[in-house]
Write an enzyme that holds these catalytic residues in place. Sequence first.
Site, PDB file in Angstrom:
ATOM      1  N   GLN A 212       1.318  -0.610   0.115  1.00  0.00           N
ATOM      2  CA  GLN A 212      -0.448  -0.164   0.011  1.00  0.00           C
ATOM      3  C   GLN A 212       0.797   0.892   0.075  1.00  0.00           C
ATOM      4  O   GLN A 212       0.416   1.819  -0.546  1.00  0.00           O
ATOM      5  CB  GLN A 212      -1.351   0.104   0.905  1.00  0.00           C
ATOM      6  CG  GLN A 212      -1.592   1.187   0.940  1.00  0.00           C
ATOM      7  CD  GLN A 212      -3.341   0.903   0.159  1.00  0.00           C
ATOM      8  OE1 GLN A 212      -3.374  -0.059  -0.370  1.00  0.00           O
ATOM      9  NE2 GLN A 212      -3.009   2.124  -0.715  1.00  0.00           N
ATOM     10  N   ALA A 233      -5.721   4.870  -0.818  1.00  0.00           N
ATOM     11  CA  ALA A 233      -5.583   4.942   0.842  1.00  0.00           C
ATOM     12  C   ALA A 233      -3.877   5.394   1.250  1.00  0.00           C
ATOM     13  O   ALA A 233      -3.453   4.696   0.175  1.00  0.00           O
ATOM     14  CB  ALA A 233      -6.089   3.581   1.200  1.00  0.00           C
ATOM     15  N   SER A 238      -5.764   1.373   4.733  1.00  0.00           N
ATOM     16  CA  SER A 238      -6.724   0.459   3.393  1.00  0.00           C
ATOM     17  C   SER A 238      -7.281  -0.818   4.405  1.00  0.00           C
ATOM     18  O   SER A 238      -6.545  -1.058   4.949  1.00  0.00           O
ATOM     19  CB  SER A 238      -5.306  -0.167   1.542  1.00  0.00           C
ATOM     20  OG  SER A 238      -6.083  -1.097   1.139  1.00  0.00           O
ATOM     21  N   HIS A 240      -7.725  -2.627   3.197  1.00  0.00           N
ATOM     22  CA  HIS A 240      -7.618  -4.842   2.632  1.00  0.00           C
ATOM     23  C   HIS A 240      -6.478  -5.333   2.757  1.00  0.00           C
ATOM     24  O   HIS A 240      -6.139  -6.404   2.866  1.00  0.00           O
ATOM     25  CB  HIS A 240      -6.924  -4.664   0.901  1.00  0.00           C
ATOM     26  CG  HIS A 240      -7.940  -4.469   0.249  1.00  0.00           C
ATOM     27  ND1 HIS A 240      -8.506  -4.871  -0.617  1.00  0.00           N
ATOM     28  CD2 HIS A 240      -8.679  -2.692  -0.558  1.00  0.00           C
ATOM     29  CE1 HIS A 240      -9.551  -5.097  -1.829  1.00  0.00           C
ATOM     30  NE2 HIS A 240      -9.260  -3.615  -1.494  1.00  0.00           N
ATOM     31  N   ASP A 247     -12.583  -6.856  -3.132  1.00  0.00           N
ATOM     32  CA  ASP A 247     -13.107  -6.292  -4.518  1.00  0.00           C
ATOM     33  C   ASP A 247     -13.326  -7.239  -5.548  1.00  0.00           C
ATOM     34  O   ASP A 247     -12.307  -7.923  -6.104  1.00  0.00           O
ATOM     35  CB  ASP A 247     -11.518  -5.111  -5.320  1.00  0.00           C
ATOM     36  CG  ASP A 247     -11.802  -3.772  -3.747  1.00  0.00           C
ATOM     37  OD1 ASP A 247     -12.339  -3.675  -3.003  1.00  0.00           O
ATOM     38  OD2 ASP A 247     -10.386  -3.314  -3.831  1.00  0.00           O
ATOM     39  N   GLU A 291     -18.085   2.903  -3.928  1.00  0.00           N
ATOM     40  CA  GLU A 291     -17.714   1.274  -4.183  1.00  0.00           C
ATOM     41  C   GLU A 291     -18.167   0.101  -4.011  1.00  0.00           C
ATOM     42  O   GLU A 291     -18.113  -0.952  -3.411  1.00  0.00           O
ATOM     43  CB  GLU A 291     -16.054   0.982  -3.622  1.00  0.00           C
ATOM     44  CG  GLU A 291     -15.514   2.409  -3.377  1.00  0.00           C
ATOM     45  CD  GLU A 291     -13.591   1.616  -3.109  1.00  0.00           C
ATOM     46  OE1 GLU A 291     -13.524   1.050  -2.947  1.00  0.00           O
ATOM     47  OE2 GLU A 291     -13.563   3.288  -3.573  1.00  0.00           O
ATOM     48  N   HIS A 294     -16.662  -3.265  -3.970  1.00  0.00           N
ATOM     49  CA  HIS A 294     -15.747  -3.296  -2.597  1.00  0.00           C
ATOM     50  C   HIS A 294     -16.284  -4.025  -0.623  1.00  0.00           C
ATOM     51  O   HIS A 294     -17.123  -3.013  -0.489  1.00  0.00           O
ATOM     52  CB  HIS A 294     -14.701  -2.325  -2.437  1.00  0.00           C
ATOM     53  CG  HIS A 294     -14.604  -2.031  -0.646  1.00  0.00           C
ATOM     54  ND1 HIS A 294     -12.600  -1.955  -0.672  1.00  0.00           N
ATOM     55  CD2 HIS A 294     -14.750  -2.183   0.158  1.00  0.00           C
ATOM     56  CE1 HIS A 294     -12.363  -1.862   0.424  1.00  0.00           C
ATOM     57  NE2 HIS A 294     -12.536  -2.111   0.852  1.00  0.00           N
TER      58      HIS A 294
END
Length: 325
Positions: A212, A233, A238, A240, A247, A291, A294
Amino acid sequence: MTKNTEHHNPRSPEARKRRKRRIRNRRILLGVVLLLLLVLVIFLVLKLSSCHKVPGQTASHNSSEITTIEISTDHQLTSEDFVNGGFSATDLSFEDSIAKDDQGNYVPGTYTIDVMDADGNKHKVSVVVLAKQSAESSEPSVSQKHQVSIENGTTVVDGILISNKKHPLPADFNPGNDPLAEQKVQELIAAMQSHGLDVQNTTSGFRDYTYQEQLYNGYVEQYGVEEADKISARPGYSEHQTGLTHDLINTAGELITSEPEAAWIRENCADYGFIVRYPQDKEDVTGYSYEPWHLRYVGEEAAREIMSKGITLEEYLDVEGGDYA
Ligand SMILES: [Zn+2]
């Protein structure tokens, strides 16, 4: 003249009688004066002794007036509370007899406690802890309704790991893809495919901090911080990085934005324990614009409530969100 004569004539029987009477009268007067003095002395002695014992006497005297003290949950009892009520109590061992929660606030209820006065006499005082917090308290409501814990630098509310622009994850938080979330997203993808929707098996899931960091710094170099913040991000921010986020990507390799797919995801993701983490018109709450692709795994129970109510994870858990602090 006569009086003088009488005075100076003690031998006269008349005078002797009068003299006896006078002496008797004087004795009576003296007795009365002595009695008054005695009363005065007793009064002074009592007053003095009561001054020495003021704390104890005041306490016992007023004890009936302060048998109940009302406080709020975030109030911290001190001997002051009892001084105001008439005690000069200094023994704070009563602290232990009132239950406290994890945040150190008193648990609402009525408690009977022993308060010691300066003379060592015990007095029963009932303390009523009112459920309402005092207005001066700025404690967030989150502590009232939800269980908040900080685990290895991460914020966990009601067992759900929080990741947003107000709650970053530490650089060394590196869990990889959560196996259950991964299994559930594959079930969801299979269901979409069985309905003829366009989605591929490969998702964009876990991203570690370093990845990231490279991604974000690349955008900053290319577009500057303001633009980079809109499309990526910051490292540690993030979702994630939680390993609970996926995603969804279509067969053309693009993030899913098309409506039949997005609509199906909104309506069915909760059955698999997922939420659409950044819904429409909630940017001020989540910190991100819509989003549709996501997904965040939170478990079925939370997912059903969040998706059916059309709320965000921040609203569900009373967690602060929005833009970077
Ligand atoms: Zn994402």
